[in-house]
Design an enzyme around this catalytic site. Structure first.
Site, PDB file in Angstrom:
ATOM      1  N   LYS A   1       0.989  -0.843  -0.345  1.00  0.00           N
ATOM      2  CA  LYS A   1       0.155  -0.455  -0.211  1.00  0.00           C
ATOM      3  C   LYS A   1       1.083   1.482  -0.343  1.00  0.00           C
ATOM      4  O   LYS A   1       0.559   2.062  -0.594  1.00  0.00           O
ATOM      5  CB  LYS A   1      -0.751   0.495   1.268  1.00  0.00           C
ATOM      6  CG  LYS A   1      -2.145   0.662   0.952  1.00  0.00           C
ATOM      7  CD  LYS A   1      -2.681   0.793   2.439  1.00  0.00           C
ATOM      8  CE  LYS A   1      -3.623  -0.310   2.000  1.00  0.00           C
ATOM      9  NZ  LYS A   1      -4.655  -0.424   3.821  1.00  0.00           N
TER      10      LYS A   1
ATOM     11  N   TYR B   1      13.742 -33.622 -19.437  1.00  0.00           N
ATOM     12  CA  TYR B   1      11.906 -33.860 -20.106  1.00  0.00           C
ATOM     13  C   TYR B   1      11.410 -34.066 -18.508  1.00  0.00           C
ATOM     14  O   TYR B   1      11.951 -34.353 -17.242  1.00  0.00           O
ATOM     15  CB  TYR B   1      11.825 -34.236 -20.881  1.00  0.00           C
ATOM     16  CG  TYR B   1      11.844 -36.196 -20.357  1.00  0.00           C
ATOM     17  CD1 TYR B   1      10.656 -37.406 -20.198  1.00  0.00           C
ATOM     18  CD2 TYR B   1      13.114 -36.870 -20.910  1.00  0.00           C
ATOM     19  CE1 TYR B   1      11.272 -38.121 -19.207  1.00  0.00           C
ATOM     20  CE2 TYR B   1      13.369 -38.230 -20.030  1.00  0.00           C
ATOM     21  CZ  TYR B   1      12.570 -38.494 -19.591  1.00  0.00           C
ATOM     22  OH  TYR B   1      12.427 -40.043 -18.929  1.00  0.00           O
TER      23      TYR B   1
ATOM     24  N   HIS C   1      -7.329 -31.152   7.206  1.00  0.00           N
ATOM     25  CA  HIS C   1      -7.456 -32.857   7.300  1.00  0.00           C
ATOM     26  C   HIS C   1      -8.255 -32.986   5.618  1.00  0.00           C
ATOM     27  O   HIS C   1      -7.407 -33.594   5.154  1.00  0.00           O
ATOM     28  CB  HIS C   1      -7.870 -33.617   8.208  1.00  0.00           C
ATOM     29  CG  HIS C   1      -8.041 -35.151   8.241  1.00  0.00           C
ATOM     30  ND1 HIS C   1      -9.101 -35.778   7.075  1.00  0.00           N
ATOM     31  CD2 HIS C   1      -6.929 -36.205   8.037  1.00  0.00           C
ATOM     32  CE1 HIS C   1      -8.211 -37.141   7.206  1.00  0.00           C
ATOM     33  NE2 HIS C   1      -7.328 -37.124   7.654  1.00  0.00           N
TER      34      HIS C   1
ATOM     35  N   GLY D   1      -6.590 -10.632   8.530  1.00  0.00           N
ATOM     36  CA  GLY D   1      -6.167 -10.373   9.636  1.00  0.00           C
ATOM     37  C   GLY D   1      -5.678  -9.190  10.451  1.00  0.00           C
ATOM     38  O   GLY D   1      -4.749  -9.414  11.135  1.00  0.00           O
TER      39      GLY D   1
ATOM     40  N   SER E   1      15.680 -41.703 -15.255  1.00  0.00           N
ATOM     41  CA  SER E   1      14.476 -41.431 -14.865  1.00  0.00           C
ATOM     42  C   SER E   1      13.969 -41.007 -13.396  1.00  0.00           C
ATOM     43  O   SER E   1      13.603 -42.151 -12.236  1.00  0.00           O
ATOM     44  CB  SER E   1      12.897 -42.099 -15.405  1.00  0.00           C
ATOM     45  OG  SER E   1      12.073 -41.539 -15.529  1.00  0.00           O
TER      46      SER E   1
ATOM     47  N   ARG F   1      -3.406  -0.658  -6.585  1.00  0.00           N
ATOM     48  CA  ARG F   1      -3.221  -1.890  -6.455  1.00  0.00           C
ATOM     49  C   ARG F   1      -2.928  -2.858  -8.013  1.00  0.00           C
ATOM     50  O   ARG F   1      -3.957  -2.113  -9.076  1.00  0.00           O
ATOM     51  CB  ARG F   1      -2.274  -2.835  -5.379  1.00  0.00           C
ATOM     52  CG  ARG F   1      -4.444  -3.579  -5.134  1.00  0.00           C
ATOM     53  CD  ARG F   1      -4.283  -3.956  -3.845  1.00  0.00           C
ATOM     54  NE  ARG F   1      -5.480  -4.634  -4.225  1.00  0.00           N
ATOM     55  CZ  ARG F   1      -6.534  -4.693  -2.527  1.00  0.00           C
ATOM     56  NH1 ARG F   1      -5.349  -4.742  -1.439  1.00  0.00           N
ATOM     57  NH2 ARG F   1      -8.184  -4.600  -2.719  1.00  0.00           N
TER      58      ARG F   1
ATOM     59  N   MET G   1      -4.710  -5.706  11.036  1.00  0.00           N
ATOM     60  CA  MET G   1      -5.734  -4.404  11.733  1.00  0.00           C
ATOM     61  C   MET G   1      -6.446  -3.641  10.488  1.00  0.00           C
ATOM     62  O   MET G   1      -5.688  -3.560   9.730  1.00  0.00           O
ATOM     63  CB  MET G   1      -4.188  -3.435  12.514  1.00  0.00           C
ATOM     64  CG  MET G   1      -5.777  -2.877  13.604  1.00  0.00           C
ATOM     65  SD  MET G   1      -5.119  -1.645  14.151  1.00  0.00           S
ATOM     66  CE  MET G   1      -4.984  -0.032  12.999  1.00  0.00           C
TER      67      MET G   1
ATOM     68  N   ARG H   1      -3.096   2.964   8.207  1.00  0.00           N
ATOM     69  CA  ARG H   1      -3.330   2.266   7.860  1.00  0.00           C
ATOM     70  C   ARG H   1      -2.210   1.394   7.475  1.00  0.00           C
ATOM     71  O   ARG H   1      -0.851   1.379   7.643  1.00  0.00           O
ATOM     72  CB  ARG H   1      -3.682   2.199   6.175  1.00  0.00           C
ATOM     73  CG  ARG H   1      -4.513   3.734   6.075  1.00  0.00           C
ATOM     74  CD  ARG H   1      -4.844   4.463   4.598  1.00  0.00           C
ATOM     75  NE  ARG H   1      -4.762   3.584   3.828  1.00  0.00           N
ATOM     76  CZ  ARG H   1      -5.683   4.046   2.333  1.00  0.00           C
ATOM     77  NH1 ARG H   1      -4.783   5.245   1.894  1.00  0.00           N
ATOM     78  NH2 ARG H   1      -6.151   3.010   1.765  1.00  0.00           N
TER      79      ARG H   1
ATOM     80  N   CYS I   1       9.769 -38.593 -13.371  1.00  0.00           N
ATOM     81  CA  CYS I   1       8.325 -39.544 -13.831  1.00  0.00           C
ATOM     82  C   CYS I   1       6.821 -39.513 -12.976  1.00  0.00           C
ATOM     83  O   CYS I   1       6.569 -40.388 -12.754  1.00  0.00           O
ATOM     84  CB  CYS I   1       8.494 -40.422 -14.823  1.00  0.00           C
ATOM     85  SG  CYS I   1       9.251 -41.937 -13.183  1.00  0.00           S
TER      86      CYS I   1
HETATM   87  P1  ADP Z   1      -7.996  -1.897   3.413  1.00  0.00           P
HETATM   88  O1  ADP Z   1      -6.362  -2.091   3.497  1.00  0.00           O
HETATM   89  O2  ADP Z   1      -8.644  -2.951   4.043  1.00  0.00           O
HETATM   90  O3  ADP Z   1      -7.830  -1.677   1.927  1.00  0.00           O
HETATM   91  P2  ADP Z   1      -7.628   1.173   3.373  1.00  0.00           P
HETATM   92  O4  ADP Z   1      -6.272   1.137   4.419  1.00  0.00           O
HETATM   93  O5  ADP Z   1      -7.571   1.186   1.960  1.00  0.00           O
HETATM   94  O6  ADP Z   1      -7.709  -0.599   4.078  1.00  0.00           O
HETATM   95  O7  ADP Z   1      -9.075   1.410   4.070  1.00  0.00           O
HETATM   96  C1  ADP Z   1      -9.997   1.391   4.110  1.00  0.00           C
HETATM   97  C2  ADP Z   1     -10.971   2.221   3.493  1.00  0.00           C
HETATM   98  O8  ADP Z   1     -10.663   3.866   4.566  1.00  0.00           O
HETATM   99  C3  ADP Z   1     -10.923   2.327   2.182  1.00  0.00           C
HETATM  100  O9  ADP Z   1     -12.044   2.949   1.737  1.00  0.00           O
HETATM  101  C4  ADP Z   1     -10.052   3.772   2.170  1.00  0.00           C
HETATM  102  O10 ADP Z   1     -10.460   4.123   1.049  1.00  0.00           O
HETATM  103  C5  ADP Z   1      -9.721   4.814   3.393  1.00  0.00           C
HETATM  104  N1  ADP Z   1      -9.338   5.641   3.718  1.00  0.00           N
HETATM  105  C6  ADP Z   1      -8.104   5.337   4.004  1.00  0.00           C
HETATM  106  N2  ADP Z   1      -7.398   6.094   4.267  1.00  0.00           N
HETATM  107  C7  ADP Z   1      -8.343   7.451   4.597  1.00  0.00           C
HETATM  108  C8  ADP Z   1      -8.558   9.319   4.255  1.00  0.00           C
HETATM  109  N3  ADP Z   1      -6.494   8.614   4.703  1.00  0.00           N
HETATM  110  N4  ADP Z   1      -8.692   9.676   3.574  1.00  0.00           N
HETATM  111  C9  ADP Z   1     -10.031   9.015   3.246  1.00  0.00           C
HETATM  112  N5  ADP Z   1     -10.625   7.770   3.338  1.00  0.00           N
HETATM  113  C10 ADP Z   1      -9.760   6.695   3.489  1.00  0.00           C
HETATM  114 MG    MG Z   2      -8.144  -0.258   0.792  1.00  0.00          MG
END
Ligand code: ADP
Ligand code: MG
Ligand code: MG
Length: 904
Positions: free
Chosen positions: A31, A880, A460, A109, A792, A344, A111, A100, A860
């Protein structure tokens, strides 16, 4: 990776968005690196900075932040404050930020993002004044207390949701936008009380304290249970750590000309170009995906916020051109002004991966080799499974973990015995369990598919199903499996109950579970490989894309691809699928069926004459088998393995015979034939057949057996060659441990070959070589190469014997535990164990070639069709790989990818 494992001794832990780039994902996370890249491109990104993965690793190793981190954060915060002309949490016009998480690979998983950090009882008034909206300010504060309470302070999110719902009912409003500023103010108060009640602590009023706590919570979430589990499943190393992004807030919930949305530069399901995305006006953050209000399709934004729309479309083009791939984008509009919040390279379906790769070649964005690198054998295999008809109206019960691909339809059964019984009666069943154990094995084998409500890709059920090639969906947590009452309940849908015998359909490629029978349709890609579809203009785009990329792979690869095929039908299919020969033709099935009686004669024979007679009766039958296979393969090489399994496998079962004999004796009957058979079975019985009298050992201990097979092969070969066929035959000796064993068989084979006018050797029409499937053979490969024209590698047995694993026993009993505990990230029977088994192969190839430069080498085992293993075989320099006919296209594709990857 940058920095040390524990993150110590780097000079900086914080980088402004203006300082990074997309190539720095190790340090800045995905990110952060992509935010920095968007800044470099001049796109409108709210200012911010990234705290590196080094800081996270330091935190995890030492239990505290690096000493210099607070100061670095202060410096970058100050820079941001001066750029924005606002101070974090100031009473008038406060700067607010989001915190973020963002690791190198995006993963669940971690935060969840906390928005609106910097708000407190004072600054909320400042925000109200600055924005001119009391309601907006209290809505933002409400969101902060809620998100912070849940993700940083660990309060159950339900607590907050319930209060919102209660208030909405009280006020008689449907959506949260119906709540007034006063309502939101009262929510904040009630949330704060809830936090105190749950944690004994107050929601922190100090903005910097909020910021630091959120940063620390991101670090800590790296080792959270769900994150660890996900990394194990996806084989992401645990020592990467996550970065943390701190970014100035922009507000989609400020007004009716504000909003937020997500979009893709192409359709991630099909690859089609167009305008794909959703947005929501007057909304913040995750409101779009949370489904609390209905979103609008992106195309409508043109009318709602025209200027922002035009700018967004330009940014989308810019990003796709820059990343040269499908991009996935998050944006927010604040009072008509566009802000880019994330991008991304987007995830996509297997079909879209092939289509997009070809589209980008046509658009001149990437070249053919790059297109080949953009798809995987794993994706191709997804396209080759039969699939459920997409136009089905079947009700979706749930979507869970796609654990083992395929499409299965059958009646629900809740235990292994019932599965076995109903399947034996000809019914298709799906075994449904909370989770499976080794006791369920019989039912798993009998069922068309397996569905569990617990466990993931290493459970399992998942491990065993993949080993058996059986469809499996795991971890369907929204289903309650009630074995006692023989019922399956859908959580949260009171009264929606399915019973034993009800039909369901499970999709192991997508994790879908459906009520009733969904039609299964053959894969159009398989139709193409089978030659039933021509990839011309009229064909589906995915078929044309696969055909094109296969051609690129075939052109690029160095490894040849052969198939394991025992019958003329398999051989013919292998050729259609692009096999360049047979790498393993097992001869044991030629001893089954109505020929079993002849084999019994052979085993029971007393004296040379009787044995000779039995062998002579088998020879013409074997010869005919070979004639048909050689014909099917045309001018291609065929490797025939001499008989491998122990002879008692062809005789009746010891226990059954013993019981029959005991019953007969009791009745006073006597059957000399059965008695003789019982004596033979007892004599041949082995307590550990895998290591007993089989393979080359059998050939040496039972004179005449191998000789008969070799004669049959050569007679067939000479006969087919007379018809103008230019194929070659490679006679392969199984289970060789020592060169002495091979020499004994080779001497016999040479004599027979010469009698048929052939002089075996490397490059000759007839050659004699060995299977390499025991560690000792690999360790003495130099000596063995002196007597072998080819090696082989039988990687199935080589894996069993290197690890000391009996596959049938270990896979179903403790492999899931081993995978869960991280002993290995994937079963060594699925993907070659490069460190151990791979090392033996590398050693054997190099010592074998040193002894005999013309030595041909191949593999093989089933690994010959496993994407990751093929890459290793390419690097190990084998000639091969050979795999089941169905996997041949996957091996071809991966061999091409390996060659291209090795070139740069
Ligand atoms: P995720 O990794 O789950 O995509 P994000 O970090 O992208 O989480 O954030 C979750 C939401 O919060 C997204 O919709 C993102 O666009 C919004 N968001 C994150 N940072 C800001 C910011 N600085 N201003 C406005 N919206 C934000
Ligand atoms: Mg996001
Ligand atoms: Mg073997």
């Amino acid at each position: 990776m940058d920095g040390r494992r524990d993150g110590a001794q780097v000079d900086r832990y914080v980088f402004d968005f203006t300082e990074g780039s997309m190539s720095e994902k190790d340090r800045l996370g995905g990110k952060g690196a992509n935010l920095a890249e968007m800044v470099r491109l001049g796109l409108p990104v709210p200012p911010g900075f990234t705290i590196t993965t080094d800081a996270c690793r330091y935190f995890l190793a030492h239990g505290e932040e690096p000493a210099q981190l607070p100061d670095e954060v202060s410096t970058h915060l100050a820079r941001m404050e001066s750029e924005m002309g606002r101070r974090l949490g100031a009473t008038a016009e406060p700067l607010l930020v989001s915190v973020r998480s963002g690791a190198k690979f995006s993963m669940p998983g971690m935060m969840e993002t906390v928005l609106n950090i910097g708000l407190n009882d004072d600054s909320v008034a400042g925000l109200a004044a600055a924005s001119g909206s009391e309601r907006f300010a209290w809505d933002s504060y409400r969101r902060l207390v809620q998100m912070f309470g849940r993700t940083v302070m660990g309060v159950d999110g339900e607590v907050f949701e319930t209060r919102i719902e209660e208030l909405k009912t009280e006020r008689g409003v449907e959506a949260d936008t119906g709540l007034t500023a006063d309502d939101l103010r009262s929510l904040v108060e009630s949330f704060k009380r809830a936090i105190h009640a749950a944690t004994g602590r107050d929601f922190p009023q100090d903005p910097r304290e909020q910021l630091d706590a959120a940063i620390r919570a991101v670090f800590t979430s790296w080792t959270g249970e769900r994150a660890v589990l996900y990394r194990r499943q996806e084989r992401i190393p645990h020592d990467l750590g996550t970065a943390v992004n701190v970014q100035a807030m922009v507000f989609g919930n400020l007004s009716d000309d504000s909003g937020t949305g997500v979009c893709f530069t192409r359709d991630p399901a099909t690859g089609a170009t167009g305008v794909y995305g959703d947005f929501l006006m007057n909304a913040q953050g995750e409101d779009v995906v949370a489904g609390i209000r209905n979103t609008s399709p992106l195309a409508e934004l043109e009318h709602v916020s025209p200027a922002a729309y035009v700018e967004l479309r330009a940014a989308m083009d810019r990003l796709e051109g820059h990343y040269r791939d499908l991009c996935d984008i998050e944006f927010t509009i604040e009072r008509g002004r566009l802000w880019m919040l994330q991008t991304r390279v987007g995830k996509r379906t297997a079909e879209a991966a092939f289509r997009i790769a070809c589209q980008l070649v046509d658009e001149g964005v990437i070249d053919a080799h790059e297109a080949l690198r953009r798809v995987t054998g794993q994706q191709l295999s997804m396209l080759m499974f039969p699939r459920f008809a997409t136009d089905s109206s079947a009700r979706v019960l749930t979507r869970a973990v796609a654990a083992s691909p395929g499409a299965a339809v059958g009646a629900i059964v809740f235990d292994s015995a019932t599965a076995a019984r109903r399947a034996a009666a000809g019914e298709d069943v799906i075994l449904v369990r909370a989770e499976t154990t080794p006791d369920d094995l019989e039912g798993m084998i009998a069922a068309r598919g397996i569905l569990t409500s617990r466990g993931g890709k290493t459970s399992h059920a998942a491990v065993v199903a993949r080993g058996m090639g059986k469809t499996c969906v795991c971890g369907a947590e929204s289903l309650v499996v009630d074995v006692a009452n023989r019922s399956l309940m859908v959580r949260g849908e009171a009264g929606h109950i399915l019973h034993e015998g009800d039909v369901i359909s499970i999709d192991g490629s997508t994790g879908g579970v459906f009520e009733g029978a969904v039609d299964v349709v053959p894969s159009p890609v398989v139709d193409f490989f089978e030659g039933r579809t021509v990839p011309d203009e009229g064909a589906a785009e995915v078929v044309r894309a696969v055909a094109r990329i296969m051609a690129i792979a075939d052109d690029a690869r160095r490894l040849k691809v052969r198939a394991n095929a025992d019958t003329p039908e398999d051989a013919a299919r292998a050729v259609r699928f692009g096999a360049e020969g047979i790498g393993l033709c097992r001869t044991e099935h030629m001893f089954l069926g109505e020929r079993r009686e002849l084999v019994e004669h052979l085993i029971l024979a007393e004296g040379d004459a009787e044995r000779e007679g039995a062998l002579e009766a088998l020879r013409p039958l074997q010869k005919q088998d070979f004639v048909e296979i050689f014909r099917a393969m045309g001018d291609r090489p065929v490797t025939v393995r001499l008989i491998d399994p122990p002879l008692h496998e062809f005789l009746p079962n010891l226990v059954d015979l013993t019981v029959d004999e005991a019953l007969a004796t009791e009745r006073g009957e006597s059957d000399p034939g059965r008695r003789r058979m019982l004596a033979a079975v007892e004599r041949l019985h082995e307590s550990n057949p895998m290591f007993g009298l089989r393979g080359v050992r059998l050939g040496i201990a039972r004179p005449g057996l191998f000789a008969m097979q070799i004669r049959a092969i050569l007679e067939a070969f000479v006969e087919v060659r007379r018809t103008g066929h230019r194929g070659t035959v490679e006679i392969m000796v199984p289970l060789v441990d020592s060169v002495e064993e091979l020499d004994l068989v080779r001497a016999e084979a040479l004599e027979i070959a010469r009698a048929h006018g052939e002089d075996p050797g490397p490059g000759e029409p007839v050659s004699i070589g060995t299977m390499m499937e025991l560690p000792r053979a690999c360790l003495t490969a130099g000596a063995i190469a002196g007597s072998a024209d080819f090696f082989s590698f039988g990687t199935n047995d080589l894996t069993q014997t290197t690890w000391g694993f009996s596959r049938d026993d270990v896979e179903s009993s403790f492999f899931s535990t081993y995978l869960e505990k991280g002993v290995f990230p994937v079963s060594p029977f699925e993907t070659l164990d490069v460190d151990g088994v791979g090392r033996l192969i590398t050693l054997a190839v190099s010592e074998g070639r040193a002894r005999k430069a013309t030595l041909k080498t191949g593999v093989c085992g089933e690994h010959g069709g496993d994407p990751e293993s093929v890459d290793f075989f390419h690097r190990a320099g084998l000639d091969y790989v050979s795999c089941s006919p169905f996997r041949v296209p996957i091996a071809r594709l991966e061999a091409g990818r390996a060659a291209v990857a090795a070139r740069d």
